[in-house]
Write a protein that holds these residues in place. Structure first.
Motif, short mmCIF file in Angstrom:
data_model
loop_
_atom_site.label_atom_id
_atom_site.label_comp_id
_atom_site.label_asym_id
_atom_site.label_seq_id
_atom_site.Cartn_x
_atom_site.Cartn_y
_atom_site.Cartn_z
N ALA A 59 0.90 -1.11 0.27
CA ALA A 59 -0.01 -0.07 -0.06
C ALA A 59 1.01 1.27 -0.06
N ILE A 60 0.31 2.37 0.03
CA ILE A 60 0.95 3.54 0.57
C ILE A 60 0.66 4.25 1.78
N ARG A 61 1.46 4.47 2.42
CA ARG A 61 1.33 5.08 3.75
C ARG A 61 1.03 6.90 3.74
N LEU A 62 0.34 7.30 4.35
CA LEU A 62 0.15 8.71 4.73
C LEU A 62 0.47 9.10 6.22
N ASN A 63 1.23 9.98 6.43
CA ASN A 63 1.14 10.69 7.72
C ASN A 63 1.51 12.21 7.59
N ARG A 64 0.70 12.86 8.59
CA ARG A 64 1.01 14.23 8.76
C ARG A 64 1.60 14.52 10.13
N ASP A 65 2.30 15.57 10.28
CA ASP A 65 3.04 15.84 11.49
C ASP A 65 2.42 17.16 12.07
N VAL A 66 1.87 17.78 11.62
CA VAL A 66 1.03 19.03 12.06
C VAL A 66 -0.10 18.57 12.88
N PRO A 67 -0.24 18.76 14.23
CA PRO A 67 -1.51 18.52 15.15
C PRO A 67 -2.48 18.87 14.64
N ASP A 68 -3.76 18.00 15.03
CA ASP A 68 -4.98 18.42 14.78
C ASP A 68 -5.27 19.15 13.55
N SER A 69 -4.78 18.48 12.45
CA SER A 69 -5.23 18.99 11.11
C SER A 69 -5.08 17.72 10.00
N ASP A 70 -5.60 18.14 8.94
CA ASP A 70 -5.90 17.20 8.05
C ASP A 70 -5.01 17.29 6.73
N GLY A 71 -4.85 16.35 5.83
CA GLY A 71 -3.87 16.60 4.55
C GLY A 71 -4.44 15.38 3.53
N PHE A 72 -3.92 15.47 2.56
CA PHE A 72 -4.27 14.45 1.52
C PHE A 72 -3.31 14.39 0.33
N VAL A 73 -3.27 13.35 -0.42
CA VAL A 73 -2.98 13.41 -1.75
C VAL A 73 -3.75 13.20 -2.75
N THR A 74 -3.51 13.89 -3.97
CA THR A 74 -4.62 13.86 -5.07
C THR A 74 -4.03 12.69 -5.94
N VAL A 75 -4.77 12.11 -6.83
CA VAL A 75 -4.33 11.05 -7.58
C VAL A 75 -4.43 11.49 -9.07
N LYS A 76 -3.03 11.39 -9.68
CA LYS A 76 -2.81 12.03 -10.91
C LYS A 76 -3.79 11.27 -12.02
N GLY A 77 -4.35 12.11 -12.95
CA GLY A 77 -4.82 11.75 -13.95
C GLY A 77 -6.51 11.60 -13.74
N TRP A 213 -7.33 10.79 2.03
CA TRP A 213 -7.47 11.92 2.99
C TRP A 213 -6.96 11.10 4.30
N THR A 214 -6.41 11.86 5.08
CA THR A 214 -6.14 11.47 6.27
C THR A 214 -5.90 12.50 7.47
N PHE A 215 -5.88 12.25 8.52
CA PHE A 215 -5.66 13.25 9.92
C PHE A 215 -4.24 13.07 10.37
N SER A 216 -3.76 13.91 11.33
CA SER A 216 -2.66 14.19 11.75
C SER A 216 -2.41 12.90 12.85
N GLU A 217 -1.19 12.64 13.24
CA GLU A 217 -0.75 11.78 14.13
C GLU A 217 -1.42 10.26 14.22
N GLU A 218 -1.40 9.96 12.81
CA GLU A 218 -2.00 8.51 12.42
C GLU A 218 -1.10 8.05 11.22
N ASP A 219 -0.98 6.90 11.08
CA ASP A 219 -0.58 6.34 9.97
C ASP A 219 -1.82 5.61 8.96
N SER A 220 -2.11 6.35 8.04
CA SER A 220 -3.13 5.74 7.25
C SER A 220 -2.83 4.97 5.86
N TYR A 221 -3.32 4.02 5.48
CA TYR A 221 -2.85 3.16 4.36
C TYR A 221 -4.18 3.19 3.27
N PHE A 222 -3.72 3.08 1.93
CA PHE A 222 -4.55 2.95 1.01
C PHE A 222 -4.00 2.04 -0.13
N ALA A 223 -4.81 1.32 -0.71
CA ALA A 223 -4.39 0.26 -2.02
C ALA A 223 -5.53 0.14 -2.73
#
Length: 340
Positions: A59-77, A213-223
């Motif tokens: 899978a790919i793992r997403l994590n965000r270091d900024v406390p109490d906030s969200d982040g994401f990756v966009t999928v190309k194409g 999409w994920t939130f801070s202070e956790e490891d999120s996985y997508f496949a």
């Protein structure tokens, strides 16, 4: 008449034209698949993406270091409007002393040219097994970033944009989103029954990239991301509210008919309601590119005391629909048709 001289694009203009959001304007193929075993197909927005393996699955793992906030990756194409999105996801939150973090992981879609604008479905797996019923009811969530976060939706429309569903914390979950026009449904783990239905997505962007999409202070996985791009519903933003309308409230207290006479100046709306709550009740509200929020007060039928009704929804051409609530009395949906 002078001939038009075509000038070559500068390097900066070429780079801008080739950005992922610019490329996303191209019509995508009917079906798209992304294994998500490496990061070559994603673009980071406030998160760190890395290849990983979780519970035996690449899978790919997403994590965000900024406390109490969200982040994401966009999928190309990707340039999604209507259709379906399928993905496997999981999250492993870093627990503070005493635990309690439910985990937050989901999918964003119709991401705008300003990537802070998007529609999002996400799950909170830990809430699914909480011993407090209020927390259990917050297992799945819809939000529309940036104007309609979970706090605003929960306080304004309780129990409408979130729900309970059966989830297993730390495990893989299969998430499916089906979108048609302004309606979206969330399905989990292959169930034929939706865990959450949103009939009236609140964002203005009708098409755009898909995000993980994920939130801070956790490891999120997508496949295993799969997208089916369907023929879009013929809707457009910008319909005006000004005019006379026949309106019907379909609530748990029964049907409540009436009429609106509305005027608009820029985003401000005013007018009068006549119907089950009395004649010529002043109406106030806002208009945003076809999305309306209206409020008026009146008398509850056959009972003393003043009540306040609130509506929120979209105008499409000469019709409108959305949510309605009468504080302390009723909850349901409304439909409206423009008088001609």
């Amino acid at each position: 008449m002078h001939a038009r001289i075509l000038r070559p694009l500068s390097t900066a203009a070429l780079l801008l034209a080739l950005t992922p959001l610019a490329l996303a304007e191209d019509t995508p193929p009917p079906s798209q698949s992304f294994a998500l075993t490496d990061t070559s197909d994603v673009i980071e927005h406030g998160v760190k993406a890395t290849p990983a393996e979780y519970l035996g699955r690449k899978a790919i793992r997403l994590n965000r270091d900024v406390p109490d906030s969200d982040g994401f990756v966009t999928v190309k194409g990707t340039n999604f409007r209507d259709g379906s999105i399928d993905v496997d996801l999981a999250t492993n939150p870093v627990q503070p002393p005493g635990g309690g973090r439910p985990g937050f992981v989901g999918v964003a879609f119709r991401i705008g040219q300003d990537p802070s604008h998007s529609e999002i479905f996400y799950i909170r797996p830990g809430n699914s097994i909480a011993t407090d019923q209020a927390r259990r009811n917050h297992a799945v969530q819809y939000v529309s970033s940036p104007h309609y976060g979970w706090e605003k939706l929960r306080r304004t429309w309780p129990s409408i944009y979130e729900s309970w569903t059966d989830l297993t914390p730390l495990a893989w979950t299969h998430l499916r989103v089906e979108v048609h026009g302004r309606k979206a449904q969330l399905f989990l783990d292959g169930s034929p029954h939706p865990s959450l239905i949103v009939d009236g997505l609140k964002g203005e962007d009708l098409q755009g990239p898909i995000g993980l999409w994920t939130f801070s202070e956790e490891d999120s996985y997508f496949a295993n991301l799969k997208i089916e791009n369907a023929q879009p519903d013929p809707i457009q933003n910008g319909a005006d509210i000004a005019g006379s309308w026949d309106v019907q409230f379909l609530t748990d207290a029964g049907g409540l008919p009436g009429t609106f006479k509305i005027v608009r100046q820029d985003s401000s709306v005013g007018g009068f309601y006549t119907g089950a709550f009395g004649p010529n009740q002043p109406v106030y509200g806002t208009w945003r590119n076809g999305y309306i929020e209206l409020t008026f007060s009146g008398l509850w039928p056959d009972e003393p005391g003043t009540v306040t009704a609130t509506l929120a929804g979209w105008i499409d051409g000469d019709s409108a629909k959305g949510r309605v609530k009468v504080q302390g009395r009723a909850d349901g949906v409304f439909t409206a048709a423009r008088q001609k």
